[in-house]
Design a protein around this motif. Structure first.
Motif, PDB file in Angstrom:
ATOM      1  N   PHE A  77       0.840  -1.189   0.000  1.00 45.75           N
ATOM      2  CA  PHE A  77       0.000   0.000   0.000  1.00 45.75           C
ATOM      3  C   PHE A  77       0.881   1.247   0.000  1.00 45.75           C
ATOM      4  O   PHE A  77       2.090   1.153   0.235  1.00 45.75           O
ATOM      5  CB  PHE A  77      -0.935  -0.023   1.204  1.00 45.75           C
ATOM      6  CG  PHE A  77      -1.963  -1.124   1.123  1.00 45.75           C
ATOM      7  CD1 PHE A  77      -3.163  -0.909   0.468  1.00 45.75           C
ATOM      8  CD2 PHE A  77      -1.720  -2.368   1.680  1.00 45.75           C
ATOM      9  CE1 PHE A  77      -4.111  -1.907   0.370  1.00 45.75           C
ATOM     10  CE2 PHE A  77      -2.661  -3.380   1.588  1.00 45.75           C
ATOM     11  CZ  PHE A  77      -3.857  -3.155   0.928  1.00 45.75           C
ATOM     12  N   PRO A  78       0.293   2.420  -0.232  1.00 48.16           N
ATOM     13  CA  PRO A  78       1.105   3.648  -0.221  1.00 48.16           C
ATOM     14  C   PRO A  78       1.918   3.803   1.065  1.00 48.16           C
ATOM     15  O   PRO A  78       3.059   4.237   1.029  1.00 48.16           O
ATOM     16  CB  PRO A  78       0.078   4.764  -0.378  1.00 48.16           C
ATOM     17  CG  PRO A  78      -1.052   4.123  -1.118  1.00 48.16           C
ATOM     18  CD  PRO A  78      -1.095   2.701  -0.601  1.00 48.16           C
ATOM     19  N   ALA A  79       1.348   3.404   2.189  1.00 54.44           N
ATOM     20  CA  ALA A  79       2.054   3.408   3.472  1.00 54.44           C
ATOM     21  C   ALA A  79       1.555   2.225   4.282  1.00 54.44           C
ATOM     22  O   ALA A  79       0.387   1.848   4.174  1.00 54.44           O
ATOM     23  CB  ALA A  79       1.827   4.714   4.223  1.00 54.44           C
ATOM     24  N   GLN A  80       2.456   1.629   5.080  1.00 51.11           N
ATOM     25  CA  GLN A  80       2.069   0.495   5.903  1.00 51.11           C
ATOM     26  C   GLN A  80       3.030   0.301   7.058  1.00 51.11           C
ATOM     27  O   GLN A  80       4.166   0.756   7.005  1.00 51.11           O
ATOM     28  CB  GLN A  80       1.985  -0.805   5.114  1.00 51.11           C
ATOM     29  CG  GLN A  80       3.224  -1.201   4.346  1.00 51.11           C
ATOM     30  CD  GLN A  80       3.029  -0.962   2.877  1.00 51.11           C
ATOM     31  OE1 GLN A  80       2.155  -1.546   2.285  1.00 51.11           O
ATOM     32  NE2 GLN A  80       3.811  -0.106   2.290  1.00 51.11           N
ATOM     33  N   PHE A  81       2.532  -0.396   8.068  1.00 52.50           N
ATOM     34  CA  PHE A  81       3.339  -0.793   9.217  1.00 52.50           C
ATOM     35  C   PHE A  81       3.217  -2.296   9.365  1.00 52.50           C
ATOM     36  O   PHE A  81       2.122  -2.852   9.259  1.00 52.50           O
ATOM     37  CB  PHE A  81       2.842  -0.117  10.499  1.00 52.50           C
ATOM     38  CG  PHE A  81       3.468  -0.695  11.739  1.00 52.50           C
ATOM     39  CD1 PHE A  81       4.781  -0.387  12.073  1.00 52.50           C
ATOM     40  CD2 PHE A  81       2.763  -1.558  12.553  1.00 52.50           C
ATOM     41  CE1 PHE A  81       5.378  -0.934  13.201  1.00 52.50           C
ATOM     42  CE2 PHE A  81       3.345  -2.107  13.688  1.00 52.50           C
ATOM     43  CZ  PHE A  81       4.656  -1.792  14.008  1.00 52.50           C
TER      44      PHE A  81
END
Length: 145
Positions: A77-81
């Motif tokens: 995804f564009p950002a993830q943890f």
């Protein structure tokens, strides 16, 4: 927990949310996994409503795999943890190796709690084609199929 807003809302600075606020929310809730969805790009990437992704469907058939869950990373995804346990189960290595592999290849790859926080794209106008390219570029670096 789900937070939602429209990119067209000028009161929300998308880049600030992705780069600064989301990591704070993850820390506040002691998350083990989080991601930023953009439109329905993740759903389309996984084959859409017709389930027409052979690779995704093959993974779903294996009952030992929790696709995009606690032991698998299919969609970036564009950002993830990802916490350390998810990194180990899904990638076979820890957060420090994720950071080493992605250093200089994405907007952000940093330690967060015991895991890794990644920003692959913080453009609020990202197209679906760019989303697919992002996955095709980064997945091989991480050893993902």
């Amino acid at each position: 927990m789900r937070f939602g807003f429209k990119i067209s809302n000028k009161a929300v600075d998308y880049k600030l949310v992705v780069n600064e606020y989301l990591p704070k929310v993850i820390e506040a809730f002691k998350g083990y996994k989080a991601h930023v969805s953009y439109d329905l790009y993740g759903l389309y990437y996984q084959g859409g409503l017709n389930d027409d992704s052979l690779a995704y469907n093959r993974l779903r058939e294996d009952k030992t795999i929790d696709v995009d869950g606690r032991n698998n990373i299919y969609t970036l995804f564009p950002a993830q943890f990802w916490d350390a346990a998810l990194c180990q189960r899904a990638l076979g290595y820890g957060p420090d190796e994720v950071i080493a592999r992605l250093q200089g290849k994405c907007r952000m790859a940093v330690r967060l709690m015991d895991g890794v926080y990644l920003v692959l794209n913080d453009d609020p106008g990202m197209s679906y084609e760019t989303f697919v390219e992002m996955n095709e570029q980064i997945k091989p670096i991480l050893g993902l199929v």
